[in-house]
Enzyme design. Structure first.
Site, PDB file in Angstrom:
ATOM      1  N   ASP A 129      31.963 -24.903  30.878  1.00 18.88           N
ATOM      2  CA  ASP A 129      31.990 -23.463  31.149  1.00 18.88           C
ATOM      3  C   ASP A 129      30.581 -22.886  31.105  1.00 18.88           C
ATOM      4  O   ASP A 129      30.217 -22.029  31.918  1.00 18.88           O
ATOM      5  CB  ASP A 129      32.864 -22.749  30.117  1.00 18.88           C
ATOM      6  CG  ASP A 129      34.224 -23.412  29.962  1.00 18.88           C
ATOM      7  OD1 ASP A 129      34.741 -23.930  30.962  1.00 18.88           O
ATOM      8  OD2 ASP A 129      34.751 -23.418  28.828  1.00 18.88           O
ATOM      9  N   GLY A 137      31.390 -26.484  17.538  1.00 20.07           N
ATOM     10  CA  GLY A 137      32.527 -25.777  18.100  1.00 20.07           C
ATOM     11  C   GLY A 137      32.305 -25.440  19.562  1.00 20.07           C
ATOM     12  O   GLY A 137      31.850 -26.272  20.348  1.00 20.07           O
ATOM     13  N   SER A 166      29.279 -31.101  19.914  1.00 17.87           N
ATOM     14  CA  SER A 166      30.599 -30.718  20.399  1.00 17.87           C
ATOM     15  C   SER A 166      30.512 -30.497  21.904  1.00 17.87           C
ATOM     16  O   SER A 166      29.574 -29.859  22.387  1.00 17.87           O
ATOM     17  CB  SER A 166      31.097 -29.441  19.719  1.00 17.87           C
ATOM     18  OG  SER A 166      32.296 -28.981  20.312  1.00 17.87           O
TER      19      SER A 166
END
Length: 315
Positions: free
Chosen positions: A254, A286, A248
């Site tokens: 980030d 995720g 993912s």
């Protein structure tokens, strides 16, 4: 302490499917629920690596309560600012082959008093002299495109370096105003900012230097599967590694920013750490963030002054 500000947080629900078929019934093999929002992801990544971080965020309704509870479970300190509307929920569909489809809700509009309360919460943290302030993510309706300019003015007032990760007009307004210590776009966001296609390393470096010339500091450009470029007044570095089978990509940028801000040493060493964190993140489901055991800086190559003629796909 590194303080983060996420004006448009979310609950992120990631669904694992074998293959997404549009227009058909798709069944998920697994569901992952994580706190969402770019600044929140930065805080989560830092705390997972043992670096203190506190997240300032607007919170509303049951989704907001669940968001704060999840962050508390992960050891992230929060300053929740109550708002009337419910915190948004975003949906991510991750296919077995690693293809990620993300659907982001627009967010609940903030009123003028709620915006002022959010900025007041940030100012209270700035008064304590944190190591960094990170402002990141999209803006909810009603906030105004100059919101991050106001945040930068607050950070400057207290002498706290500000790292900004956003896009579109809010990014353009903040860059033009100057005073950002770190700007972290991806290559598409940087291309939109300067209004020109970026094909080569030289294109990216030239665009980053335009950002610096507006009165800003380091420009950390994430290039997806092709690593990252760091451009400062002192030089340019690229870091990356061998191709990965991504599970993912949500939150990987980030986590890369978190690695850069949390690291010490030379620009090259900090970039190496940033890319190692980002590479670890894409191998997790995720928007999960890596633990120290997931990080392998030995797989990252760093090149000082990469050839400007190389295309981004050649990196």
């Amino acid at each position: 302490m590194i303080v983060t500000l996420t004006p448009n947080p979310s609950l992120d629900r990631a669904l694992d499917v074998d293959r997404l078929v549009v227009g058909e019934v798709n069944r998920a093999a697994a569901v992952h629920v994580h706190p969402g929002g770019k600044g929140i992801n930065v805080s989560r990544a830092l705390v997972a690596q043992g670096i203190a971080s506190l997240a300032v965020l607007p919170v509303g309704g049951a989704p907001g309560e669940q968001l704060v509870a999840l962050l508390t479970e992960q050891g992230v300190r929060t300053v929740p600012v109550p708002v009337v509307g419910p915190t948004r929920t975003n949906i991510t569909v991750v296919e077995h082959a690693g293809v990620t489809t993300k659907i982001n809700a627009p967010g609940t509009p903030l009123g003028l008093e709620e915006i002022d309360a959010l900025l007041a919460a940030v100012e209270e943290q700035l008064a304590g002299g944190p190591r960094w302030l990170v402002a990141a993510g999209s803006l909810p309706p009603g906030t105004g495109d100059a919101f991050f300019v106001r945040v930068a003015e607050l950070a400057d007032r207290y002498g706290v370096p500000l790292a900004l990760d956003t896009s579109g007009l809010p990014l353009a307004r903040a860059v033009r105003a100057g005073g950002l210590r770190v700007v972290k776009p991806n290559d598409d966001e940087l291309a939109e900012l300067i209004g020109s296609e970026l094909t080569t390393v030289g294109d990216v470096v030239e665009a980053a230097r335009e950002v610096i010339a507006a009165g800003n500091g380091d420009v950390l450009v994430s290039l997806g599967a092709h690593g990252a470029l760091l451009v400062t007044v002192a030089g340019t570095w690229w870091a990356g590694g061998s191709p990965l089978a991504a599970v993912s990509t949500v939150g990987a940028g980030d986590t890369t920013l978190a690695g850069y801000l949390g690291a010490t040493g030379s620009p090259a060493e900090r970039l190496c750490t940033a890319v190692a964190w980002g590479r670890a993140a894409v191998q997790l489901p995720g928007s999960a963030v890596p633990s120290p055991a997931d990080i392998d800086a030995g797989t990252v190559r760093v090149i000082d002054t990469p050839d400007p003629r190389l295309t981004l796909k050649e990196l």
